[in-house]
Design an enzyme around this catalytic site. Sequence first.
Site, mmCIF file in Angstrom:
data_model
loop_
_atom_site.group_PDB
_atom_site.id
_atom_site.type_symbol
_atom_site.label_atom_id
_atom_site.label_comp_id
_atom_site.label_asym_id
_atom_site.label_seq_id
_atom_site.Cartn_x
_atom_site.Cartn_y
_atom_site.Cartn_z
ATOM 1 C CG ASP A 34 89.263 -59.622 -46.391
ATOM 2 O OD1 ASP A 34 88.885 -60.788 -46.566
ATOM 3 O OD2 ASP A 34 89.406 -58.816 -47.318
ATOM 4 C CG HIS A 62 84.720 -66.887 -42.807
ATOM 5 N ND1 HIS A 62 83.389 -67.145 -42.659
ATOM 6 C CD2 HIS A 62 84.809 -65.601 -43.198
ATOM 7 C CE1 HIS A 62 82.702 -66.057 -42.949
ATOM 8 N NE2 HIS A 62 83.542 -65.115 -43.282
HETATM 9 P P1 IMP Z 1 82.500 -60.319 -55.892
HETATM 10 O O1 IMP Z 1 81.917 -60.589 -54.551
HETATM 11 O O2 IMP Z 1 83.456 -61.371 -56.349
HETATM 12 O O3 IMP Z 1 81.456 -59.974 -56.906
HETATM 13 O O4 IMP Z 1 83.413 -58.990 -55.775
HETATM 14 C C1 IMP Z 1 82.847 -57.685 -55.597
HETATM 15 C C2 IMP Z 1 83.758 -56.855 -54.698
HETATM 16 O O5 IMP Z 1 83.729 -57.387 -53.372
HETATM 17 C C3 IMP Z 1 85.230 -56.868 -55.130
HETATM 18 O O6 IMP Z 1 85.790 -55.604 -54.840
HETATM 19 C C4 IMP Z 1 85.856 -57.923 -54.228
HETATM 20 O O7 IMP Z 1 87.224 -57.708 -54.031
HETATM 21 C C5 IMP Z 1 85.060 -57.709 -52.950
HETATM 22 N N1 IMP Z 1 84.961 -58.919 -52.106
HETATM 23 C C6 IMP Z 1 84.169 -59.987 -52.293
HETATM 24 N N2 IMP Z 1 84.331 -60.880 -51.296
HETATM 25 C C7 IMP Z 1 85.224 -60.360 -50.457
HETATM 26 C C8 IMP Z 1 85.780 -60.811 -49.208
HETATM 27 O O8 IMP Z 1 85.456 -61.876 -48.670
HETATM 28 N N3 IMP Z 1 86.683 -59.972 -48.635
HETATM 29 C C9 IMP Z 1 87.037 -58.784 -49.180
HETATM 30 N N4 IMP Z 1 86.534 -58.325 -50.316
HETATM 31 C C10 IMP Z 1 85.636 -59.097 -50.963
#
Ligand code: IMP
Length: 502
Positions: A34, A62
């Site tokens: 982010d 995005h």
């Molecule tokens: P996953 O990618 O859904 O497996 O999540 C794993 C970790 O990455 C978690 O803490 C999510 O909140 C974080 N996360 C995944 N994608 C994003 C993103 O695009 N922005 C911020 N945090 C993310």
Amino acid sequence: MNNKYEQLLALQKSIQSLIGKETAIIVSGGQWGDEGKGKVIDLLASNFDILVRFSGGCNAGHTTYTIDDPPKKVVSHMIPCGAAQNKTCVIGRGAFFDLERFINEYKETVDIIGINPTVYIDEGCPVWTSWHAELERWFEDCRENQIGTTGRAIGLIAAIRDLRCGIVVADLFRPRDELVKALTQLYRSFYPLLEEHREKTDPDKLWRLLDPDPEEEADKLLAKAPLIESMVKDTSYWLDDQLSHGQKVIAEGAQATGLDIQWGTVPYVSAGNSCASGAELGTGIPAFAKAARILVMKALPTRVGDGPFPSEIWNRSEAEQFPKKFPELFEKGEQRDMYLQNSLARINESWACDAECAQYFQVLGDELGATTKRGRSIGDLDIPWMLYAIRINKPDFLCLTRFDMLSGLDRIHVVENYLYNDEELPPGKLPYPKFLGEVVPFRRQWTGIKENISGCSKWEDLPGSAQHFVLRLQELLGVPFLMLGTGPGRADAIVGPFEYVP
Ligand code: IMP
């Protein structure tokens, strides 16, 4: 042509004069996602032909804008940022592919931009099914320390890819019985693990995990697959050819350094190679090893989900819940304005505790997860973490987004070092991520930026305090800034180089 549009064209021109000669560029995130990579890519894209996504999947989000005047907003989770500017978009092999979400997103994009964007999908991208999502939820429920995933099964798809039993995009274009067989094998490889947990799992849920219907899943996938057939190719081969014909390519990362499967805050990470080095792996293009690198970081880092965040000034679950408790503060209007004004006054009078400062920044920056809408937790500007991200990504340029969020502050807290086992860590070195929570951040107060710098687009229009802040930071980080973000609008930015003007 309005003023903001002219401003945008001027910014694009300045960026071009700084990096216009580069034919391949990598944009990656330096913190926990982010950071506003979409905004940086949006400014760069007009000078490039192709955008390729090298990691992540539907867990990313995005925001970009069309080139119309006034611009239209496009939010994408899977399609690279360039669709809004009618650039060729490629989903590389390092990304995870969700067929249904992709089709919906493609349709929404067409509705907004009014044309069919050119998108290519790599034939080797691992494919999501509803069973993956179910199994991921089960894994999270079984864990003592939950990761707080976005629920898009990214970790699970990656694990299955690494177990070498998953399905990929190319499998959707083979005879039906081959796909059914592949799905059956996939489901069966998890039987022993699930059986072992029979006692702990609700029988209904276990039944759904143990006995999904491969025929039904195959039919669901095959019904939609024709919609993407013309987009599927060996994108590595195609990109190589395009580069040799002089086409200019941006590799865009999803998530960020802190969420990288190897170099992030393991185990609280996503499952992709999110750092700049992931560009070469995720696209199959060795030329990215020599590409110019841009690392994007926020002036105030944020994090959603669990895991260490050394400069954090809030409690994670409170941060997540805050927008749900006070939704009115996230709506534009008098109530929000009053809240921000009062909070800023309390911060400057030193009456606000850390949590209150964090609430102010969450509201001011509208810090809500693009995919899950969870409130993001907030940290102070964190130099040791930034130096780590710089060492791992080796950027040629930095972009500092949300710089305007420091407007109006008398003092700005900056973490200048971490103490670990009572010792200062050398620049770029961190303890192993499991123990990162044990560092003690050492903060110093930097002179604040009293003026409002929102929307500023020229270095010479920034007040001396803001210029001084940027130059001090640039010197400590040792990498030039390409851009400062000064607001949510696409033209709210200042393009470097930044030097001291007496
Ligand atoms: P996953 O990618 O859904 O497996 O999540 C794993 C970790 O990455 C978690 O803490 C999510 O909140 C974080 N996360 C995944 N994608 C994003 C993103 O695009 N922005 C911020 N945090 C993310």
